[in-house]
Design a protein around this motif. Structure first.
Motif, PDB file in Angstrom:
ATOM      1  N   ALA A 189       0.823  -1.213   0.000  1.00  0.00           N
ATOM      2  CA  ALA A 189       0.000   0.000   0.000  1.00  0.00           C
ATOM      3  C   ALA A 189       0.856   1.262   0.000  1.00  0.00           C
ATOM      4  CB  ALA A 189      -0.931   0.001   1.206  1.00  0.00           C
ATOM      5  N   ARG A 190       1.916   1.272   0.797  1.00  0.00           N
ATOM      6  CA  ARG A 190       2.779   2.461   0.862  1.00  0.00           C
ATOM      7  C   ARG A 190       3.564   2.631  -0.429  1.00  0.00           C
ATOM      8  NH1 ARG A 190       3.643   7.632   2.142  1.00  0.00           N
ATOM      9  NH2 ARG A 190       5.826   8.073   2.632  1.00  0.00           N
ATOM     10  N   VAL A 191       4.073   1.558  -1.006  1.00  0.00           N
ATOM     11  CA  VAL A 191       4.821   1.661  -2.262  1.00  0.00           C
ATOM     12  C   VAL A 191       3.911   2.197  -3.362  1.00  0.00           C
ATOM     13  CG1 VAL A 191       6.114   0.401  -4.011  1.00  0.00           C
ATOM     14  CG2 VAL A 191       6.419  -0.180  -1.595  1.00  0.00           C
ATOM     15  N   GLU A 192       2.704   1.683  -3.430  1.00  0.00           N
ATOM     16  CA  GLU A 192       1.756   2.158  -4.435  1.00  0.00           C
ATOM     17  C   GLU A 192       1.426   3.635  -4.214  1.00  0.00           C
ATOM     18  OE1 GLU A 192      -2.653   0.906  -6.205  1.00  0.00           O
ATOM     19  OE2 GLU A 192      -1.601  -0.422  -4.796  1.00  0.00           O
ATOM     20  N   GLU A 193       1.271   4.016  -2.978  1.00  0.00           N
ATOM     21  CA  GLU A 193       0.979   5.407  -2.620  1.00  0.00           C
ATOM     22  C   GLU A 193       2.083   6.345  -3.077  1.00  0.00           C
ATOM     23  OE1 GLU A 193       1.321   7.170   1.711  1.00  0.00           O
ATOM     24  OE2 GLU A 193      -0.605   6.162   1.482  1.00  0.00           O
ATOM     25  N   VAL A 194       3.341   5.955  -2.859  1.00  0.00           N
ATOM     26  CA  VAL A 194       4.467   6.819  -3.222  1.00  0.00           C
ATOM     27  C   VAL A 194       4.659   6.857  -4.739  1.00  0.00           C
ATOM     28  CG1 VAL A 194       6.947   7.168  -2.972  1.00  0.00           C
ATOM     29  CG2 VAL A 194       5.572   6.549  -0.988  1.00  0.00           C
ATOM     30  N   ILE A 195       4.401   5.757  -5.428  1.00  0.00           N
ATOM     31  CA  ILE A 195       4.435   5.790  -6.889  1.00  0.00           C
ATOM     32  C   ILE A 195       3.412   6.798  -7.409  1.00  0.00           C
ATOM     33  CG2 ILE A 195       4.023   4.475  -9.010  1.00  0.00           C
ATOM     34  CD1 ILE A 195       5.042   1.989  -7.527  1.00  0.00           C
ATOM     35  N   GLN A 196       2.232   6.820  -6.785  1.00  0.00           N
ATOM     36  CA  GLN A 196       1.199   7.792  -7.159  1.00  0.00           C
ATOM     37  C   GLN A 196       1.696   9.228  -6.946  1.00  0.00           C
ATOM     38  OE1 GLN A 196      -2.762   7.504  -7.715  1.00  0.00           O
ATOM     39  NE2 GLN A 196      -1.928   9.389  -8.606  1.00  0.00           N
ATOM     40  N   GLY A 206       5.209  19.243 -15.474  1.00  0.00           N
ATOM     41  CA  GLY A 206       5.022  19.321 -16.916  1.00  0.00           C
ATOM     42  C   GLY A 206       5.436  18.088 -17.689  1.00  0.00           C
ATOM     43  N   ILE A 207       5.741  16.991 -16.987  1.00  0.00           N
ATOM     44  CA  ILE A 207       6.108  15.735 -17.654  1.00  0.00           C
ATOM     45  C   ILE A 207       4.817  14.950 -17.881  1.00  0.00           C
ATOM     46  CG2 ILE A 207       7.478  13.617 -17.506  1.00  0.00           C
ATOM     47  CD1 ILE A 207       9.283  15.125 -15.486  1.00  0.00           C
ATOM     48  N   GLU A 208       4.356  14.869 -19.099  1.00  0.00           N
ATOM     49  CA  GLU A 208       3.035  14.308 -19.374  1.00  0.00           C
ATOM     50  C   GLU A 208       2.961  12.809 -19.133  1.00  0.00           C
ATOM     51  OE1 GLU A 208       1.484  15.448 -23.136  1.00  0.00           O
ATOM     52  OE2 GLU A 208       1.656  17.603 -22.743  1.00  0.00           O
ATOM     53  N   GLU A 209       4.005  12.088 -19.486  1.00  0.00           N
ATOM     54  CA  GLU A 209       4.024  10.637 -19.316  1.00  0.00           C
ATOM     55  C   GLU A 209       5.286  10.239 -18.545  1.00  0.00           C
ATOM     56  OE1 GLU A 209       3.534   8.657 -23.026  1.00  0.00           O
ATOM     57  OE2 GLU A 209       1.620   9.638 -23.483  1.00  0.00           O
ATOM     58  N   PRO A 210       5.255  10.371 -17.227  1.00  0.00           N
ATOM     59  CA  PRO A 210       6.454  10.114 -16.417  1.00  0.00           C
ATOM     60  C   PRO A 210       6.955   8.679 -16.537  1.00  0.00           C
ATOM     61  CG  PRO A 210       4.739  11.232 -15.147  1.00  0.00           C
ATOM     62  CD  PRO A 210       4.101  10.795 -16.417  1.00  0.00           C
ATOM     63  N   ARG A 211       8.267   8.555 -16.583  1.00  0.00           N
ATOM     64  CA  ARG A 211       8.914   7.239 -16.555  1.00  0.00           C
ATOM     65  C   ARG A 211       9.434   7.023 -15.136  1.00  0.00           C
ATOM     66  NH1 ARG A 211      13.386   8.533 -20.649  1.00  0.00           N
ATOM     67  NH2 ARG A 211      13.197  10.449 -19.402  1.00  0.00           N
ATOM     68  N   ILE A 212       8.791   6.130 -14.411  1.00  0.00           N
ATOM     69  CA  ILE A 212       9.054   5.948 -12.988  1.00  0.00           C
ATOM     70  C   ILE A 212       9.831   4.656 -12.761  1.00  0.00           C
ATOM     71  CG2 ILE A 212       8.006   5.707 -10.705  1.00  0.00           C
ATOM     72  CD1 ILE A 212       5.507   7.120 -11.924  1.00  0.00           C
ATOM     73  N   ILE A 235       6.784  -5.062  -3.205  1.00  0.00           N
ATOM     74  CA  ILE A 235       7.116  -4.040  -4.196  1.00  0.00           C
ATOM     75  C   ILE A 235       6.540  -4.370  -5.572  1.00  0.00           C
ATOM     76  CG2 ILE A 235       8.986  -2.777  -5.305  1.00  0.00           C
ATOM     77  CD1 ILE A 235      10.706  -3.375  -2.816  1.00  0.00           C
ATOM     78  N   GLN A 236       6.765  -5.586  -6.056  1.00  0.00           N
ATOM     79  CA  GLN A 236       6.261  -5.969  -7.382  1.00  0.00           C
ATOM     80  C   GLN A 236       4.736  -5.862  -7.489  1.00  0.00           C
ATOM     81  OE1 GLN A 236       8.266  -6.768 -10.127  1.00  0.00           O
ATOM     82  NE2 GLN A 236       6.306  -6.503 -11.184  1.00  0.00           N
ATOM     83  N   PRO A 237       3.978  -6.307  -6.496  1.00  0.00           N
ATOM     84  CA  PRO A 237       2.519  -6.137  -6.587  1.00  0.00           C
ATOM     85  C   PRO A 237       2.087  -4.675  -6.688  1.00  0.00           C
ATOM     86  CG  PRO A 237       3.060  -7.779  -4.933  1.00  0.00           C
ATOM     87  CD  PRO A 237       4.349  -7.151  -5.338  1.00  0.00           C
ATOM     88  N   ALA A 241       0.046  -2.962  -9.859  1.00  0.00           N
ATOM     89  CA  ALA A 241      -1.188  -2.203  -9.673  1.00  0.00           C
ATOM     90  C   ALA A 241      -1.123  -0.863 -10.392  1.00  0.00           C
ATOM     91  CB  ALA A 241      -1.454  -1.993  -8.191  1.00  0.00           C
ATOM     92  N   CYS A 242       0.063  -0.252 -10.428  1.00  0.00           N
ATOM     93  CA  CYS A 242       0.219   1.046 -11.080  1.00  0.00           C
ATOM     94  C   CYS A 242       0.326   0.915 -12.601  1.00  0.00           C
ATOM     95  CB  CYS A 242       1.445   1.773 -10.515  1.00  0.00           C
ATOM     96  SG  CYS A 242       1.243   2.286  -8.784  1.00  0.00           S
ATOM     97  N   THR A 243       0.976  -0.118 -13.068  1.00  0.00           N
ATOM     98  CA  THR A 243       1.063  -0.310 -14.519  1.00  0.00           C
ATOM     99  C   THR A 243      -0.302  -0.622 -15.112  1.00  0.00           C
ATOM    100  OG1 THR A 243       1.691  -2.639 -14.204  1.00  0.00           O
ATOM    101  CG2 THR A 243       3.475  -1.042 -14.465  1.00  0.00           C
ATOM    102  N   GLU A 244      -1.176  -1.215 -14.314  1.00  0.00           N
ATOM    103  CA  GLU A 244      -2.541  -1.475 -14.781  1.00  0.00           C
ATOM    104  C   GLU A 244      -3.314  -0.182 -15.040  1.00  0.00           C
ATOM    105  OE1 GLU A 244      -4.328  -4.022 -11.895  1.00  0.00           O
ATOM    106  OE2 GLU A 244      -3.153  -5.792 -12.491  1.00  0.00           O
ATOM    107  N   LYS A 245      -2.849   0.923 -14.449  1.00  0.00           N
ATOM    108  CA  LYS A 245      -3.463   2.224 -14.700  1.00  0.00           C
ATOM    109  C   LYS A 245      -2.932   2.863 -15.981  1.00  0.00           C
ATOM    110  CE  LYS A 245      -3.721   3.114  -9.701  1.00  0.00           C
ATOM    111  NZ  LYS A 245      -3.315   4.008  -8.590  1.00  0.00           N
ATOM    112  N   GLY A 246      -1.994   2.189 -16.618  1.00  0.00           N
ATOM    113  CA  GLY A 246      -1.407   2.708 -17.844  1.00  0.00           C
ATOM    114  C   GLY A 246      -0.151   3.523 -17.631  1.00  0.00           C
ATOM    115  N   TRP A 247       0.379   3.511 -16.416  1.00  0.00           N
ATOM    116  CA  TRP A 247       1.583   4.275 -16.118  1.00  0.00           C
ATOM    117  C   TRP A 247       2.833   3.499 -16.509  1.00  0.00           C
ATOM    118  CZ3 TRP A 247       0.220   5.813 -10.382  1.00  0.00           C
ATOM    119  CH2 TRP A 247      -0.956   6.590 -10.394  1.00  0.00           C
TER     120      TRP A 247
END
Length: 338
Positions: A189-196, A206-212, A235-237, A241-247
Motif C-alpha cells: 500500500a505504501r509503495v503504491e501510494e508513493v508511486i502515485q 510538466g512531464i506528461e508521461e512520467p517514466r518511474i 514491491i512488485q505487486p 497495480a500502477c502499470t494497470e493504470k497505464g503508467w
C-alpha cells in the motif's frame, strides 16, 4: 483573506529558518540576484533584527527593507528585502552558531506562519531554509523535521519527500526512521501510494508521461528471493497495480544501478525504499544545489537540501545555490498549477 494580486510572478513565502544558522545569510545573498525578482515575488517571513545582524557578516552587505503586514501589500522591487516581521527572535537570545530554545521557537513560528499563508492562498508556495532539529525539540516541538510540521499543519494524510538536483529526482517510501523501521514500512500500500505521488509531481512539473523507476530494497533487488523477498511480496505487486493504470513504471530494479540509469535520462524519477538509499546519490550528485519538495500536501513547499551549518554561521561563507534552486522549483510548480 483575499487572494494574491493578479500578477504573473508567483508569490513565495520564504522562511527565515533557525536564526542562529545560515538561513538569514543565504536569504540576503539570494535576494541580491535581480533575476529572482524577475520571476517571483519573494516574501521573507522572519525577524528584522536578525537580518540587521546578518547584514554585518563578511561578504553579505545590506538590503533596504520593505516591511509588510500582509503579502498582497508589497511592491517586491529588485534590491529590497520584503519582510513579514514576526518579531519572534531576539538576537541576544538567538546567538549565532548556538542551539537554543529561543531559536528553535522562532524557526517553528516562521514555518507555522508561512504554512498558514499558503493554506489561506495568500501566497502561492512556501520555500524553507534550514531549522535545527535539536533546537526545535528543546523548544517543545517534537517534530523530526519540516515535512512533519507541514503534514500536521495541513492535515495531509499521504506525504513523502522528493529530492531533486541536476538530472535526478528521488522520492522516498520512508525518511527519518531507523533502518529496521524503514524495512518494516516497505508494504504494498505504501509503495503504491508513493508511486502515485511520484506520478503526480512529475505531471505538476510538466512531464506528461512520467517514466518511474522503483528501486529494490535488498541487494540486486532480492535476486529472485535469494537475498530477501520484499521485492516479490510487497514491491512488485504495487508496481503491477500502477502499470494497470497505464503508467510507465519499471522495477523493482537493483538499487546500485538505478540512480545512474536515471541520471543518464532513462527515467524521470526514482522511488527509493528508505532515507539513505535516496539521499546518498542525491548528495553526491548535487550537494550544493539539491532541493527538497514535500509531496501529497494541499500546498506547495520546497526547501534547501542542507542544514543550519552552525560551524560556518556568521562567517559569510554560506552559499545560496540550494535556495536559488528551491525557488526555481517552487516557481515551476506554482506556474504549472496555475
Amino acid at each position: 483573506m483575499m487572494s494574491p494580486i493578479n500578477e504573473k510572478r508567483p508569490l513565495l513565502a520564504i522562511t527565515m529558518g533557525d536564526p542562529a544558522g545560515i538561513g538569514p545569510e543565504i536569504i540576503v545573498k539570494t535576494l541580491k540576484h535581480a533575476d529572482v525578482f524577475d520571476r517571483c515575488r519573494p516574501l521573507v517571513v522572519g525577524d528584522r533584527r536578525i537580518f540587521e545582524r546578518t547584514f554585518q557578516f563578511n561578504a553579505v552587505g545590506e538590503l533596504p527593507f520593505e516591511i509588510l503586514d500582509q503579502p498582497q501589500a508589497g511592491h517586491y522591487l529588485v534590491g529590497t528585502l520584503p519582510l513579514l516581521d514576526l518579531a519572534c527572535a531576539d538576537p541576544n537570545q538567538c546567538k549565532v552558531g548556538e542551539i537554543s530554545v529561543a531559536s528553535g521557537t522562532a524557526a517553528v513560528e516562521c514555518v507555522f506562519k508561512a504554512c498558514d499563508l499558503a493554506l489561506e492562498k495568500s501566497v502561492d508556495a512556501v520555500v524553507t531554509t534550514p531549522l535545527n532539529k535539536a533546537a526545535m525539540n528543546q523548544a517543545g516541538y517534537a517534530y523530526a523535521g519540516h515535512t512533519e510540521i507541514f503534514k500536521e499543519r495541513t492535515k495531509a494524510q499521504k506525504v513523502t519527500m522528493m529530492l531533486t538536483g541536476g538530472a535526478l529526482r528521488v522520492v522516498h517510501i520512508s525518511t527519518h526512521v531507523s533502518l529496521q523501521e524503514a524495512v518494516a514500512r516497505v508494504k504494498k500500500a505504501r509503495v503504491e501510494e508513493v508511486i502515485q505521488l511520484a506520478y503526480n509531481v512529475c505531471r505538476d512539473l510538466g512531464i506528461e508521461e512520467p517514466r518511474i523507476a522503483v528501486a529494490g530494497l535488498n541487494p540486486h533487488a532480492g535476486e529472485d528471493g535469494l537475498f530477501g523477498r520484499e521485492e516479490q511480496t510487497e514491491i512488485q505487486p504495487a508496481i503491477e497495480a500502477c502499470t494497470e493504470k497505464g503508467w510507465n513504471v519499471s522495477g523493482p530494479l537493483p538499487p546500485d544501478t538505478v540512480f545512474l540509469r536515471a541520471m543518464k535520462g532513462e527515467f524521470d524519477i526514482v522511488v527509493a525504499m528508505y532515507h539513505d538509499q535516496g539521499h546518498i546519490p542525491m548528495k553526491l550528485l548535487a550537494f550544493d544545489t539539491g532541493v527538497n519538495v514535500s509531496l501529497g500536501m494541499p500546498i506547495i513547499r520546497t526547501s534547501v537540501d542542507h542544514g543550519t551549518a552552525f560551524d560556518i554561521a556568521g562567517s559569510g561563507k554560506a552559499r545560496e545555490d540550494s535556495l536559488l534552486a528551491a525557488i526555481d522549483v517552487a516557481i515551476q510548480l506554482s506556474t504549472h498549477r496555475k
